[in-house]
Design a protein around this motif. Structure first.
Motif, short mmCIF file in Angstrom:
data_model
loop_
_atom_site.label_atom_id
_atom_site.label_comp_id
_atom_site.label_asym_id
_atom_site.label_seq_id
_atom_site.Cartn_x
_atom_site.Cartn_y
_atom_site.Cartn_z
N VAL A 184 -5.54 -1.64 4.18
CA VAL A 184 -6.64 -0.76 3.81
C VAL A 184 -7.11 -0.07 5.09
O VAL A 184 -7.65 -0.72 5.99
N PHE A 210 -7.54 2.97 -1.12
CA PHE A 210 -6.30 2.73 -1.84
C PHE A 210 -5.91 4.03 -2.52
O PHE A 210 -6.67 4.57 -3.30
N ALA A 250 0.85 -1.20 0.00
CA ALA A 250 0.00 0.00 0.00
C ALA A 250 0.88 1.24 0.00
O ALA A 250 1.60 1.50 -0.96
#
Length: 486
Positions: free
Chosen positions: A130, A344, A51
């Motif tokens: 997330v 995201f 991420a």
């Protein structure tokens, strides 16, 4: 200034470790009742690597209690080596061993990689962070992640002809203070934050740095701007019916764009009256709650595909709605259906810097705030749509319903007599105010009260010259009732 505990990330103080809510960039892992295995730590770090990067504090409980890893001293080498033993391909994770009141904790600093996808070395499982949780990805989701990482490369591209004279020094100094960076100048900070690179001892500026800190980003990145268009009416017209009454372009770095647009929209948006049922008072409110449109603008600036040339961010302002659009498509795991909960960042370096500066709390949290603030203002749910490779956020107002619905004199009369009305009468007046006009069947369904009682209350309001009935027929069940006009 509170003393930092980390030589790698100046934000990390004792207070930060104890009180900072877990988010996209920060995770705590305490020892708990059961020992946290190295594989669990590795999975969390894989999620961060895939991420936007972040910090994992091992030895700090969920409640912020500083523990002592010396309790498991004989096993600490397994944690020290986990990035080599359990994560593939080779990654950039720095481990700091910190003592607080003679208690040992580990700080794992995970640096995102815009090209690679990381997995567990032993079973090839892929994870993605997330918000404040870690997700294992399916094969289809991994494909989407690969696609989005290719788009992400844009913000890491070097602009060879960037002139350092175009840097916003005041903004950079503010950023330096925000992140508690004490060990160098602003260029050292940008290098540490991966916003610039170094080649042969010279700094090379990435597009992310230019979008964030240049005074003239459009000189280097076309369409790095926002365009506001105000229409007269509820649809865009052309030719002889052309109805644009204001068309203004805003050009600046992203933090300054947020400030300029905030000031501009506060002055541009109208007010309307809202009937507070508890107090029986008409309150003056803005056309849209600021939390909604401001979060919408920040999200657009964070998520737009800056690699798509020729497309500025648009704010289209109609009588009944605002549409905020940016070049898409939606990133990675995000869909129209899960946009409230999924997160995201299309441009993670930009998003991370804006969070450091205080503009981004958490992007998925921001979307939730848009929904909540619209609901609190009794406005329609926000609408998201994906069309022509763009993402649109639509916020609808009630100004057209409220405008000229009730005169100021009638508002005063209702307020003065509110205490004399019962709950059903309150509901009738509120429904009328929200919808402009109504029928007997609509009020019966809304209040849950039988039609004879509702008809009796409506007749009372007619006698008091509060409302009027619009129908030529004496027994018209679909007759419209509305507030009496002056």
């Amino acid at each position: 200034m509170t003393e930092t505990l980390s030589k790698i990330n100046g934000i990390i103080t004792r207070k930060y470790l104890e009180t900072q809510p877990e988010n996209q960039y920060f995770e705590r892992k305490g020892l708990g009742e059961k020992e946290i295995k190295p594989t669990k730590i590795a999975e969390e770090l894989i999620g961060m690597l895939n991420a936007d990067g972040g910090v994992l504090a091992f030895g700090v409980s969920d409640s912020g209690e500083i523990q002592d890893l010396n309790i498991i001293a004989d096993k600490l080498d397994d944690y020290r080596k986990l990035s080599f033993d359990l994560i593939a391909p080779p990654c950039r994770i720095e481990l700091e061993e910190i003592f607080i009141d003679e208690k040992l904790i580990f700080l794992f600093h995970a640096e995102q990689d815009l090209e690679r996808i990381y997995c567990r070395k032993d079973n090839e499982k892929v994870f993605l962070r997330v918000a404040d949780s870690n997700r294992e990805l399916s094969r289809e989701q991994i494909k989407k992640l690969e696609y989005d990482k290719n788009i992400r490369l844009f913000e890491d591209e070097i602009v060879p002809d960037f002139d350092e004279e175009d840097l916003d020094q005041e903004l950079l100094e503010s950023y330096k203070k925000k992140v508690n960076f004490l060990s160098g100048n602003v260029l050292d900070l940008l290098y540490k934050k991966n916003l610039v690179a170094k080649k042969e001892g010279k700094y090379q500026f990435k597009k992310s740095a230019i979008l964030l800190f240049s005074t003239i980003p459009e000189r280097y990145i076309p369409s790095a701007s926002v365009r506001y268009i105000r229409y007269n009416g509820t649809e865009a017209k052309s030719g002889s019916e052309y109805n644009v009454i204001k068309d203004q372009r805003f050009e600046d770095n992203i933090p300054n764009l947020i400030k300029k647009l905030s000031d501009f929209l506060r002055a541009s948006l109208r007010d309307y009256y809202f009937l507070d049922m508890k107090e029986g008072k008409f309150k003056n409110l803005p056309e849209y709650p600021e939390d909604a449109w401001l979060e919408g603008i920040v999200n657009a600036l964070c998520h737009r595909s800056y690699n798509v040339q020729g497309n500025a961010i648009y704010i289209k302002h109609f009588d009944d709605r605002i549409e905020i659009s940016n070049s898409g498509p939606l990133p990675a795991q995000v869909t129209i259906e899960n946009i409230k909960t999924e997160r995201f960042a299309r441009n993670p370096r930009i998003a991370r810097t804006l969070e450091d500066l205080g503009y981004v709390r958490q992007l998925n949290e921001g979307v939730s705030r848009i929904y909540e603030s619209m609901e609190k203002s009794l406005l329609a749910k926000p609408e998201y749509k994906e069309q022509n490779n763009n993402v649109y956020l639509i916020l609808r107002n009630r100004v057209s319903c409220h405008e000229k619905t009730v005169s100021l004199a009638l508002m005063g009369y209702i307020e003065n007599n509110w205490a004399n009305y019962n709950e059903t009468q309150h509901l009738i007046l509120t429904y009328l105010f929200m919808h402009g006009a109504t029928t007997l069947p609509e009020l019966t369904e809304y209040t849950g009260i039988n039609k004879n009682s509702i008809r009796s209350y409506l007749n009372q309001f007619i006698q008091q010259e509060i409302i009027e009935r619009h129908s030529q027929k004496q027994r018209d069940t679909n007759a419209k009732y509305a507030f009496k006009k002056d």
